[in-house]
Design a protein around this motif. Structure first.
Motif, PDB file in Angstrom:
ATOM      1  N   SER A  84       0.829  -1.203   0.000  1.00  0.00           N
ATOM      2  CA  SER A  84       0.000   0.000   0.000  1.00  0.00           C
ATOM      3  C   SER A  84       0.864   1.254   0.000  1.00  0.00           C
ATOM      4  N   ASP A  85       2.170   1.100  -0.173  1.00  0.00           N
ATOM      5  CA  ASP A  85       3.104   2.221  -0.159  1.00  0.00           C
ATOM      6  C   ASP A  85       2.971   3.023  -1.448  1.00  0.00           C
ATOM      7  N   PRO A  86       2.856   4.364  -1.383  1.00  0.00           N
ATOM      8  CA  PRO A  86       2.745   5.178  -2.602  1.00  0.00           C
ATOM      9  C   PRO A  86       4.006   5.124  -3.472  1.00  0.00           C
ATOM     10  N   ASP A  87       5.118   4.701  -2.896  1.00  0.00           N
ATOM     11  CA  ASP A  87       6.357   4.583  -3.669  1.00  0.00           C
ATOM     12  C   ASP A  87       6.466   3.243  -4.384  1.00  0.00           C
ATOM     13  N   ILE A  88       5.436   2.431  -4.249  1.00  0.00           N
ATOM     14  CA  ILE A  88       5.389   1.149  -4.962  1.00  0.00           C
ATOM     15  C   ILE A  88       4.121   1.121  -5.811  1.00  0.00           C
ATOM     16  N   GLU A  89       4.294   0.969  -7.113  1.00  0.00           N
ATOM     17  CA  GLU A  89       3.154   0.958  -8.030  1.00  0.00           C
ATOM     18  C   GLU A  89       3.059  -0.383  -8.736  1.00  0.00           C
ATOM     19  N   ILE A  90       1.817  -0.868  -8.866  1.00  0.00           N
ATOM     20  CA  ILE A  90       1.573  -2.096  -9.630  1.00  0.00           C
ATOM     21  C   ILE A  90       0.532  -1.782 -10.700  1.00  0.00           C
ATOM     22  N   ASN A  91       0.833  -2.125 -11.927  1.00  0.00           N
ATOM     23  CA  ASN A  91      -0.165  -1.987 -12.984  1.00  0.00           C
ATOM     24  C   ASN A  91       0.024  -3.097 -14.012  1.00  0.00           C
ATOM     25  N   VAL A  92      -0.992  -3.279 -14.816  1.00  0.00           N
ATOM     26  CA  VAL A  92      -0.976  -4.327 -15.836  1.00  0.00           C
ATOM     27  C   VAL A  92      -1.224  -3.667 -17.190  1.00  0.00           C
ATOM     28  N   GLU A  93      -0.338  -3.925 -18.146  1.00  0.00           N
ATOM     29  CA  GLU A  93      -0.471  -3.397 -19.497  1.00  0.00           C
ATOM     30  C   GLU A  93      -0.115  -4.488 -20.506  1.00  0.00           C
ATOM     31  N   LYS A  94      -1.062  -4.736 -21.447  1.00  0.00           N
ATOM     32  CA  LYS A  94      -0.811  -5.681 -22.535  1.00  0.00           C
ATOM     33  C   LYS A  94      -0.337  -7.045 -22.037  1.00  0.00           C
ATOM     34  N   GLY A  95      -0.957  -7.515 -21.013  1.00  0.00           N
ATOM     35  CA  GLY A  95      -0.645  -8.838 -20.509  1.00  0.00           C
ATOM     36  C   GLY A  95       0.613  -8.911 -19.672  1.00  0.00           C
ATOM     37  N   VAL A  96       1.160  -7.749 -19.262  1.00  0.00           N
ATOM     38  CA  VAL A  96       2.396  -7.712 -18.477  1.00  0.00           C
ATOM     39  C   VAL A  96       2.124  -6.976 -17.170  1.00  0.00           C
ATOM     40  N   VAL A  97       2.631  -7.556 -16.062  1.00  0.00           N
ATOM     41  CA  VAL A  97       2.492  -6.929 -14.749  1.00  0.00           C
ATOM     42  C   VAL A  97       3.755  -6.137 -14.450  1.00  0.00           C
ATOM     43  N   PHE A  98       3.590  -4.836 -14.115  1.00  0.00           N
ATOM     44  CA  PHE A  98       4.733  -3.974 -13.782  1.00  0.00           C
ATOM     45  C   PHE A  98       4.672  -3.608 -12.310  1.00  0.00           C
ATOM     46  N   ILE A  99       5.779  -3.855 -11.612  1.00  0.00           N
ATOM     47  CA  ILE A  99       5.909  -3.440 -10.214  1.00  0.00           C
ATOM     48  C   ILE A  99       7.067  -2.454 -10.162  1.00  0.00           C
ATOM     49  N   SER A 100       6.750  -1.182  -9.904  1.00  0.00           N
ATOM     50  CA  SER A 100       7.767  -0.129  -9.897  1.00  0.00           C
ATOM     51  C   SER A 100       8.033   0.322  -8.464  1.00  0.00           C
ATOM     52  N   ILE A 101       9.318   0.327  -8.078  1.00  0.00           N
ATOM     53  CA  ILE A 101       9.698   0.655  -6.702  1.00  0.00           C
ATOM     54  C   ILE A 101      10.668   1.835  -6.744  1.00  0.00           C
ATOM     55  N   ALA A 102      10.367   2.881  -5.996  1.00  0.00           N
ATOM     56  CA  ALA A 102      11.251   4.047  -5.933  1.00  0.00           C
ATOM     57  C   ALA A 102      12.595   3.642  -5.329  1.00  0.00           C
ATOM     58  N   ASP A 103      13.676   4.195  -5.871  1.00  0.00           N
ATOM     59  CA  ASP A 103      15.012   3.802  -5.412  1.00  0.00           C
ATOM     60  C   ASP A 103      15.282   4.196  -3.974  1.00  0.00           C
ATOM     61  N   LYS A 104      14.559   5.188  -3.466  1.00  0.00           N
ATOM     62  CA  LYS A 104      14.804   5.588  -2.073  1.00  0.00           C
ATOM     63  C   LYS A 104      14.441   4.471  -1.110  1.00  0.00           C
ATOM     64  N   LEU A 105      13.588   3.518  -1.566  1.00  0.00           N
ATOM     65  CA  LEU A 105      13.254   2.376  -0.717  1.00  0.00           C
ATOM     66  C   LEU A 105      14.295   1.269  -0.812  1.00  0.00           C
ATOM     67  N   LEU A 106      15.195   1.359  -1.794  1.00  0.00           N
ATOM     68  CA  LEU A 106      16.110   0.250  -2.044  1.00  0.00           C
ATOM     69  C   LEU A 106      17.584   0.598  -1.834  1.00  0.00           C
ATOM     70  N   PHE A 107      17.991   1.805  -2.273  1.00  0.00           N
ATOM     71  CA  PHE A 107      19.424   2.143  -2.273  1.00  0.00           C
ATOM     72  C   PHE A 107      19.662   3.543  -1.714  1.00  0.00           C
ATOM     73  N   LYS A 108      20.891   3.735  -1.253  1.00  0.00           N
ATOM     74  CA  LYS A 108      21.341   5.083  -0.953  1.00  0.00           C
ATOM     75  C   LYS A 108      21.808   5.732  -2.259  1.00  0.00           C
ATOM     76  N   SER A 109      21.896   7.047  -2.257  1.00  0.00           N
ATOM     77  CA  SER A 109      22.262   7.771  -3.469  1.00  0.00           C
ATOM     78  C   SER A 109      23.623   7.307  -3.999  1.00  0.00           C
ATOM     79  N   GLY A 110      23.648   6.949  -5.303  1.00  0.00           N
ATOM     80  CA  GLY A 110      24.900   6.545  -5.951  1.00  0.00           C
ATOM     81  C   GLY A 110      25.375   5.168  -5.570  1.00  0.00           C
ATOM     82  N   SER A 111      24.565   4.416  -4.782  1.00  0.00           N
ATOM     83  CA  SER A 111      24.996   3.090  -4.325  1.00  0.00           C
ATOM     84  C   SER A 111      24.180   2.006  -5.005  1.00  0.00           C
ATOM     85  N   TYR A 112      24.770   0.821  -5.109  1.00  0.00           N
ATOM     86  CA  TYR A 112      24.039  -0.333  -5.641  1.00  0.00           C
ATOM     87  C   TYR A 112      23.886  -1.430  -4.586  1.00  0.00           C
TER      88      TYR A 112
END
Length: 278
Positions: free
Chosen positions: A129-157
């Motif tokens: 339910s996080d606004p920084d995580i989006e799920i949508n379906v287009e043309k038979g494909v599921v997209f889950i988009s996650i903002a990088d601030k939830l995953l990495f520090k700036s410039g880091s992998y």
């Protein structure tokens, strides 16, 4: 007495001579009339022959024209017949295309009607339910988009510890579809990456972030490696213009693309349709 006889003879001869001249003159006049008549008849005959030749040529021309017209009529009849057949085939083809288009439109309408339900189902199944995580379906494909601030520090992998909780929810989606493939896409903004001993630019950074997430999904969250594809898109597919801090933050993201087989995707839709009708 003899003189009288001679005189009478001369008179008779003279009279006879005069009669002959008259006959000759009459005959000559008659001959001239016949000659004139012959000449006139000859001229009329020649004129008739010329007219006959002209009429003969005109007749031949008309015959040829008639033959050409008959052939043209036959060709036109054949072309008209072929045109009618082609038109009928074209109409049949158009009907088939219209039917296919109608079926496709029905399928798209049907698919679109359950897309929202499918997205809602996925979100509820993983508790996202996080606004920084989006799920949508287009043309038979599921997209889950996650903002990088939830995953990495700036410039880091390096994936942050709090990111693993988010990725655990993503892993739940992937693990619930064991036959689906999932592509992990890294995206950056357009701020130049200064580089270091490992990375050269934003493209390197996006790829490295993608592979880091793949390793977490596999090593820590039990996703099968055969389901995952690591990809980096760098700065080249922005969501918005990189002209503000907020926009650059939107463009820095990781997108997980769930790639179902088409028949399995429609099986998902069928299940959602059944759930909707219950």
């Amino acid at each position: 007495m003899k003189k009288s006889i001679i005189a009478l003879s001369l008179v008779a001869l003279t009279l006879t001579s005069c009669g002959s001249k008259k006959k000759i003159a009459a005959l000559e006049a008659q001959n001239k009339e016949c000659q004139d008549l012959l000449n006139s008849t000859t001229m009329k005959l020649n004129l008739c022959l010329s007219e006959k030749d002209a009429l003969s040529k005109q007749n031949d021309y008309l015959k040829q024209n008639t033959s050409d017209l008959i052939n043209s009529q036959k060709e036109m009849t054949m072309l008209t017949s072929k045109g009618a057949q082609n038109l009928e085939k074209s109409l049949e083809s158009l009907k088939e295309k219209d039917l296919k288009i109608s079926r496709l439109q029905d399928a798209l309408t049907r698919k679109d009607s359950v897309t929202l339900a499918l997205v809602t189902s996925l979100k509820s199944s993983v508790g996202i339910s996080d606004p920084d995580i989006e799920i949508n379906v287009e043309k038979g494909v599921v997209f889950i988009s996650i903002a990088d601030k939830l995953l990495f520090k700036s410039g880091s992998y390096i994936v942050s510890d709090k990111a693993k909780g988010v990725l655990a929810k993503v892993a739940k989606v992937i693990n619930s579809r064991p036959t689906f493939e999932c592509m992990v896409e890294g995206h950056t903004d357009n701020v130049p990456f200064t580089g270091n001993a490992v990375l050269l630019d934003n493209w390197d950074l996006s790829v490295k972030r993608s592979t880091s997430i793949v390793r977490v999904l596999v090593n820590d969250l039990g996703v099968k490696p055969s389901q995952l594809i690591a990809a980096g898109r760098g700065e080249y597919i922005p969501l918005v213009d990189n002209n503000t801090v907020e926009n650059r933050a939107k463009n820095r993201r990781t997108r997980i693309v769930v790639l179902p087989k088409i028949d399995e995707f429609y099986d998902m839709i069928e299940k959602e349709m059944k759930n909707q009708t219950k």
